[in-house]
Scaffold this motif. Structure first.
Motif, PDB file in Angstrom:
ATOM      1  N   ASN A 122      13.717 -12.139  14.405  1.00 21.48           N
ATOM      2  CA  ASN A 122      12.386 -11.825  13.878  1.00 21.48           C
ATOM      3  C   ASN A 122      11.300 -12.035  14.920  1.00 21.48           C
ATOM      4  O   ASN A 122      10.351 -11.245  15.007  1.00 21.48           O
ATOM      5  CB  ASN A 122      12.089 -12.660  12.632  1.00 21.48           C
ATOM      6  CG  ASN A 122      12.942 -12.245  11.459  1.00 21.48           C
ATOM      7  OD1 ASN A 122      13.407 -11.110  11.377  1.00 21.48           O
ATOM      8  ND2 ASN A 122      13.175 -13.172  10.551  1.00 21.48           N
ATOM      9  N   GLN A 123      11.397 -13.093  15.718  1.00 22.91           N
ATOM     10  CA  GLN A 123      10.409 -13.331  16.768  1.00 22.91           C
ATOM     11  C   GLN A 123      10.479 -12.248  17.839  1.00 22.91           C
ATOM     12  O   GLN A 123       9.447 -11.774  18.318  1.00 22.91           O
ATOM     13  CB  GLN A 123      10.626 -14.705  17.401  1.00 22.91           C
ATOM     14  CG  GLN A 123      10.264 -15.852  16.493  1.00 22.91           C
ATOM     15  CD  GLN A 123      10.643 -17.192  17.088  1.00 22.91           C
ATOM     16  OE1 GLN A 123      11.726 -17.344  17.656  1.00 22.91           O
ATOM     17  NE2 GLN A 123       9.752 -18.159  16.947  1.00 22.91           N
ATOM     18  N   GLN A 124      11.691 -11.849  18.206  1.00 23.98           N
ATOM     19  CA  GLN A 124      11.844 -10.767  19.184  1.00 23.98           C
ATOM     20  C   GLN A 124      11.270  -9.467  18.637  1.00 23.98           C
ATOM     21  O   GLN A 124      10.617  -8.718  19.357  1.00 23.98           O
ATOM     22  CB  GLN A 124      13.319 -10.579  19.545  1.00 23.98           C
ATOM     23  CG  GLN A 124      13.873 -11.680  20.396  1.00 23.98           C
ATOM     24  CD  GLN A 124      15.317 -11.439  20.772  1.00 23.98           C
ATOM     25  OE1 GLN A 124      15.769 -10.299  20.888  1.00 23.98           O
ATOM     26  NE2 GLN A 124      16.062 -12.511  20.960  1.00 23.98           N
TER      27      GLN A 124
ATOM     28  N   LEU B 264       8.873  -9.164  16.435  1.00 26.69           N
ATOM     29  CA  LEU B 264       7.425  -9.290  16.433  1.00 26.69           C
ATOM     30  C   LEU B 264       6.847  -8.952  17.806  1.00 26.69           C
ATOM     31  O   LEU B 264       5.905  -8.159  17.917  1.00 26.69           O
ATOM     32  CB  LEU B 264       7.026 -10.714  16.027  1.00 26.69           C
ATOM     33  CG  LEU B 264       5.529 -11.022  16.024  1.00 26.69           C
ATOM     34  CD1 LEU B 264       4.798 -10.156  15.009  1.00 26.69           C
ATOM     35  CD2 LEU B 264       5.300 -12.491  15.738  1.00 26.69           C
ATOM     36  N   ILE B 265       7.432  -9.518  18.850  1.00 34.25           N
ATOM     37  CA  ILE B 265       6.956  -9.226  20.211  1.00 34.25           C
ATOM     38  C   ILE B 265       7.114  -7.747  20.529  1.00 34.25           C
ATOM     39  O   ILE B 265       6.202  -7.114  21.063  1.00 34.25           O
ATOM     40  CB  ILE B 265       7.710 -10.089  21.242  1.00 34.25           C
ATOM     41  CG1 ILE B 265       7.382 -11.558  21.026  1.00 34.25           C
ATOM     42  CG2 ILE B 265       7.363  -9.667  22.665  1.00 34.25           C
ATOM     43  CD1 ILE B 265       8.266 -12.512  21.810  1.00 34.25           C
ATOM     44  N   ARG B 266       8.260  -7.188  20.196  1.00 32.16           N
ATOM     45  CA  ARG B 266       8.529  -5.770  20.483  1.00 32.16           C
ATOM     46  C   ARG B 266       7.488  -4.870  19.823  1.00 32.16           C
ATOM     47  O   ARG B 266       6.917  -3.988  20.456  1.00 32.16           O
ATOM     48  CB  ARG B 266       9.935  -5.399  20.002  1.00 32.16           C
ATOM     49  CG  ARG B 266      10.293  -3.954  20.134  1.00 32.16           C
ATOM     50  CD  ARG B 266      10.446  -3.552  21.579  1.00 32.16           C
ATOM     51  NE  ARG B 266      10.805  -2.145  21.664  1.00 32.16           N
ATOM     52  CZ  ARG B 266      10.412  -1.345  22.640  1.00 32.16           C
ATOM     53  NH1 ARG B 266       9.714  -1.824  23.634  1.00 32.16           N
ATOM     54  NH2 ARG B 266      10.755  -0.091  22.649  1.00 32.16           N
ATOM     55  N   PHE B 267       7.213  -5.105  18.556  1.00 30.43           N
ATOM     56  CA  PHE B 267       6.306  -4.214  17.838  1.00 30.43           C
ATOM     57  C   PHE B 267       4.841  -4.477  18.174  1.00 30.43           C
ATOM     58  O   PHE B 267       4.029  -3.559  18.126  1.00 30.43           O
ATOM     59  CB  PHE B 267       6.589  -4.276  16.338  1.00 30.43           C
ATOM     60  CG  PHE B 267       7.985  -3.777  16.019  1.00 30.43           C
ATOM     61  CD1 PHE B 267       8.377  -2.507  16.385  1.00 30.43           C
ATOM     62  CD2 PHE B 267       8.907  -4.590  15.403  1.00 30.43           C
ATOM     63  CE1 PHE B 267       9.654  -2.044  16.126  1.00 30.43           C
ATOM     64  CE2 PHE B 267      10.192  -4.141  15.134  1.00 30.43           C
ATOM     65  CZ  PHE B 267      10.567  -2.859  15.499  1.00 30.43           C
ATOM     66  N   ILE B 268       4.508  -5.703  18.556  1.00 29.42           N
ATOM     67  CA  ILE B 268       3.155  -5.962  19.056  1.00 29.42           C
ATOM     68  C   ILE B 268       2.937  -5.167  20.333  1.00 29.42           C
ATOM     69  O   ILE B 268       1.912  -4.497  20.498  1.00 29.42           O
ATOM     70  CB  ILE B 268       2.939  -7.475  19.313  1.00 29.42           C
ATOM     71  CG1 ILE B 268       2.761  -8.219  17.991  1.00 29.42           C
ATOM     72  CG2 ILE B 268       1.729  -7.713  20.222  1.00 29.42           C
ATOM     73  CD1 ILE B 268       2.715  -9.731  18.139  1.00 29.42           C
ATOM     74  N   CYS B 269       3.896  -5.220  21.233  1.00 31.63           N
ATOM     75  CA  CYS B 269       3.758  -4.507  22.512  1.00 31.63           C
ATOM     76  C   CYS B 269       3.725  -2.992  22.323  1.00 31.63           C
ATOM     77  O   CYS B 269       2.983  -2.301  23.028  1.00 31.63           O
ATOM     78  CB  CYS B 269       4.884  -4.902  23.455  1.00 31.63           C
ATOM     79  SG  CYS B 269       4.754  -6.605  24.059  1.00 31.63           S
TER      80      CYS B 269
END
Length: 89
Positions: free
Chosen positions: A13-15, A17-22
């Motif tokens: 889930n944290q990965q 989140l980072i992927r979709f933020i970027c």
């Protein structure tokens, strides 16, 4: 959809989140954009532009590596370092 990176200390889930933020970089507030830019500079060094493209587009790492004359392995390592540093700053 994305695949969880092996060797990354973060949860799926944290990965994600980072992927979709970027991927939504251009819709983000200025402070978050600056955070991403700063981390790209820190983790990517002279190849920060290639790392930025890996993170903010759906273009394959293989294609970016060929265009930027950098090894795919190096790009994968830089991306992993970026992910591991993201929540620390």
């Amino acid at each position: 959809m994305f695949k969880k990176m092996r060797g990354c200390k973060l949860s799926y889930n944290q990965q994600g989140l980072i992927r979709f933020i970027c991927l939504n970089y251009y819709d983000l507030p200025q402070d978050v954009q600056h955070k991403i830019n700063d981390l790209c500079l820190k983790c990517g060094g002279e190849y920060y532009k290639a790392l930025f493209r890996v993170l903010t587009t759906d273009i394959s790492i293989r294609y970016i590596a060929l265009e930027e004359c950098i090894s795919e392995t190096h790009l994968y390592r830089m991306r992993l370092k970026f992910y591991n540093e993201f929540f620390k700053t």
